[in-house]
Design a protein around this motif. Structure first.
Motif, mmCIF file in Angstrom:
data_model
loop_
_atom_site.group_PDB
_atom_site.id
_atom_site.type_symbol
_atom_site.label_atom_id
_atom_site.label_comp_id
_atom_site.label_asym_id
_atom_site.label_seq_id
_atom_site.Cartn_x
_atom_site.Cartn_y
_atom_site.Cartn_z
ATOM 1 N N LEU A 96 39.203 37.012 38.016
ATOM 2 C CA LEU A 96 38.851 38.065 38.967
ATOM 3 C C LEU A 96 37.568 38.769 38.543
ATOM 4 C CD1 LEU A 96 39.457 39.966 41.365
ATOM 5 C CD2 LEU A 96 40.857 41.332 39.802
ATOM 6 N N ILE A 125 40.357 32.167 41.193
ATOM 7 C CA ILE A 125 41.437 33.131 40.957
ATOM 8 C C ILE A 125 42.777 32.527 41.359
ATOM 9 C CG2 ILE A 125 42.352 35.403 41.560
ATOM 10 C CD1 ILE A 125 39.536 36.345 42.030
ATOM 11 N N GLU A 126 42.791 31.866 42.522
ATOM 12 C CA GLU A 126 44.030 31.279 43.031
ATOM 13 C C GLU A 126 44.546 30.177 42.119
ATOM 14 O OE1 GLU A 126 42.910 29.995 46.879
ATOM 15 O OE2 GLU A 126 42.670 32.014 47.705
ATOM 16 N N VAL A 160 32.423 41.317 49.186
ATOM 17 C CA VAL A 160 33.543 40.631 49.842
ATOM 18 C C VAL A 160 33.342 40.623 51.353
ATOM 19 C CG1 VAL A 160 36.009 40.756 50.353
ATOM 20 C CG2 VAL A 160 35.201 41.110 48.008
ATOM 21 N N LYS A 176 44.196 34.964 35.267
ATOM 22 C CA LYS A 176 43.906 35.383 36.636
ATOM 23 C C LYS A 176 43.044 36.639 36.644
ATOM 24 C CE LYS A 176 47.117 34.527 39.608
ATOM 25 N NZ LYS A 176 46.467 33.529 40.515
ATOM 26 N N VAL A 220 31.665 36.426 47.729
ATOM 27 C CA VAL A 220 32.596 36.254 46.614
ATOM 28 C C VAL A 220 33.444 35.006 46.823
ATOM 29 C CG1 VAL A 220 34.448 37.316 45.265
ATOM 30 C CG2 VAL A 220 32.692 38.763 46.319
ATOM 31 N N ASP A 221 33.570 34.200 45.789
ATOM 32 C CA ASP A 221 34.381 32.984 45.824
ATOM 33 C C ASP A 221 35.686 33.226 45.067
ATOM 34 O OD1 ASP A 221 35.464 30.466 45.828
ATOM 35 O OD2 ASP A 221 33.942 29.573 44.516
ATOM 36 N N PHE A 222 36.821 33.213 45.776
ATOM 37 C CA PHE A 222 38.119 33.502 45.174
ATOM 38 C C PHE A 222 38.876 32.247 44.744
ATOM 39 C CE2 PHE A 222 37.440 37.242 47.952
ATOM 40 C CZ PHE A 222 37.579 38.241 47.000
ATOM 41 N N SER A 223 38.299 31.081 44.881
ATOM 42 C CA SER A 223 39.042 29.838 44.636
ATOM 43 C C SER A 223 39.560 29.742 43.201
ATOM 44 C CB SER A 223 38.167 28.632 44.964
ATOM 45 O OG SER A 223 36.986 28.635 44.168
ATOM 46 N N TYR A 241 31.335 45.406 44.841
ATOM 47 C CA TYR A 241 32.203 44.234 44.970
ATOM 48 C C TYR A 241 32.833 44.185 46.363
ATOM 49 C CZ TYR A 241 35.659 40.712 43.580
ATOM 50 O OH TYR A 241 36.401 39.572 43.487
ATOM 51 N N THR A 270 34.369 36.810 39.160
ATOM 52 C CA THR A 270 33.896 36.627 40.531
ATOM 53 C C THR A 270 32.867 37.681 40.950
ATOM 54 O OG1 THR A 270 35.713 37.984 41.453
ATOM 55 C CG2 THR A 270 36.083 35.599 41.266
#
Length: 439
Positions: free
Chosen positions: A330, A214-215, A204, A326, A209-212, A200, A333
């Motif tokens: 995570l 999670i936010e 990153v 959240k 990895v797409d964190f959108s 992972y 992802t």
């Protein structure tokens, strides 16, 4: 409270375990130590349990929710005598993925429900009549073959993910291999989790990895629940999985009995019923099917603590984590390269577990019945043979399982009638073995 299995005796002073002793299922250490060991069980199941929803596209938080619920139900059903964590079963990966292509997630969940109900019914029969009939229906040559073909049937899926991000996949697989051989104890047993984390981090750095999501997710909220739909056509995909779940559960009960020195055979039926109920609930709510987890046997072997109190802690902790959207996002992802690297090992391990069943039970492959059973069923499963009857489709796992049962029992019956070979469960005399291999 005894009926719920929640009344434990304190082991010794509650702090130490004398050499040669173990904390039995009906004992516990002090609560701080019990909670710590329970959290170790959560970590141990974590990597494997989350890989199933990630590979099949199911919601990770929902799977974790039903994993926690299932574990607590299992402990109650077995009256606190069989320590076990119910995590996601790898045996469901292939049928879920196959059924999703035609009927979507809801259709796959319907298959999970069918498998769960079937397993619970088998558990009721075992509780009433004992488990000896299972050993006759699925002796080691058959069980080993079925387990092996389920793992090897998934090989194309591992490659499809692997080739999308080969560098990340290679690093993930490499770390898992190195950790498993370089470290002992709990760290060595968590090699899959360590490898996934390492992969992972590489993903990153490589911006894979797409964190959108999670936010955008909240810290606290309900898991995503979904109801199933039922289709007759998926029966051929999911019913064979039940045979694997039966073997896994009974094997787990026997393993724990061996390590604790207690007779747990009277609880084998209860274990099957509990896993069946847990799997059924998961299917009705959007989770993946469950099974008893070998990863957690490793924790018990390392700590010498077989207390079911620690498993109640693990189940409650899993439930708590499932209520964080959240956290669930995570987990979701995890990129395909990491999945491909981990799945390459995991699917292969399922296949090798089948071989391990053969080895541990000393299956004699100089006997033509055993040899033919494995040969035919493995090719049918690996090549993913398909057979359509109207709207009903039988794929490689279903046909391979049927082949193993039909070939083994059919050849055994004919050989006994004709007197042409010895019992397939007994080694053949050298002269007969030589004669058979030269034909």
């Amino acid at each position: 409270m005894n009926l719920l299995g929640t009344q434990w005796r304190i082991h010794g002073d509650g702090k130490t375990i004398a050499p040669g002793q173990v904390v039995t299922p009906d004992e516990r250490l002090s609560w701080p130590r019990t909670i710590g060991i329970g959290l170790q069980h959560v970590v141990a199941m974590f990597g494997a349990t989350f890989l199933v929803p990630l590979l099949t596209g199911m919601p990770p938080a929902t799977t974790l929710f039903f994993s926690g619920i299932g574990t607590i139900l299992f402990l109650i059903f077995t009256r606190g005598r069989v320590p076990s964590y119910l995590g996601s079963s790898f045996a469901f990966i292939a049928p879920i993925m196959a059924s999703q292509q035609q009927f979507g997630v809801a259709g796959a969940l319907g298959g999970v429900v069918v498998a769960g109900v079937t397993l619970a019914i088998i558990g009721l029969i075992v509780q009433k009549f004992g488990s000896s009939w299972i050993n006759r229906l699925m002796p080691a040559p058959v069980t080993g073959t079925i387990v092996a073909l389920i793992g090897l049937n998934l090989a194309p899926s591992a490659w499809n993910n692997f080739k999308l991000a080969p560098i990340t996949a290679v690093i993930t697989l490499g770390v898992i291999i190195l950790v498993s051989v370089l470290f002992r104890g709990i760290l060595g047993r968590l090699a899959i989790l360590v490898g996934v984390v390492a992969g992972y981090l590489v993903a990153v750095l490589r911006q894979e990895v797409d964190f959108s999501k999670i936010e955008a997710a909240g810290w606290i909220g309900l898991p995503h629940f979904q109801t199933p739909t039922f289709h007759f056509a998926i029966l051929g995909l999911f019913i064979p999985v039940v045979l694997v779940l039966v073997a896994e559960n009974i094997g787990h009960v026997k393993s724990v009995a061996l390590m604790t020195g207690e007779d747990l055979d009277p609880y084998a039926g209860r274990a099957l019923i509990a896993d069946g109920v847990a799997t059924t609930l998961a299917g009705f709510g959007g989770g993946s099917g469950t099974t008893t987890y070998a990863e957690n046997i490793g924790v018990m072997a390392a700590t010498k603590v077989y207390s079911t109190a620690a498993y109640f802690v693990a189940g409650i902790a899993a439930l708590a984590l499932s209520f964080s959207p959240k956290f669930g996002e995570l987990i979701a992802t995890v990129p395909v390269g990491v999945l491909g690297g981990a799945a390459t090992l995991l699917y292969g391990m399922i296949g090798v577990l089948g071989v391990r069943i053969w080895v541990q039970n000393k299956v004699d492959f100089s006997n033509n019945i055993n040899l033919t059973t494995a040969a035919v069923a493995l090719i049918v499963g690996i090549a993913d043979f398909t057979w359509e009857i109207g709207n009903l489709q039988f794929a490689g796992i279903a046909l391979g399982t049927a082949s193993a049962l039909i070939v083994y029992h059919g050849m055994s019956a004919l050989a006994k009638w004709r007197g042409t070979t010895t019992d397939p469960l007994e080694p053949e005399p050298d002269s007969l073995a030589v004669e058979n291999t030269t034909k």
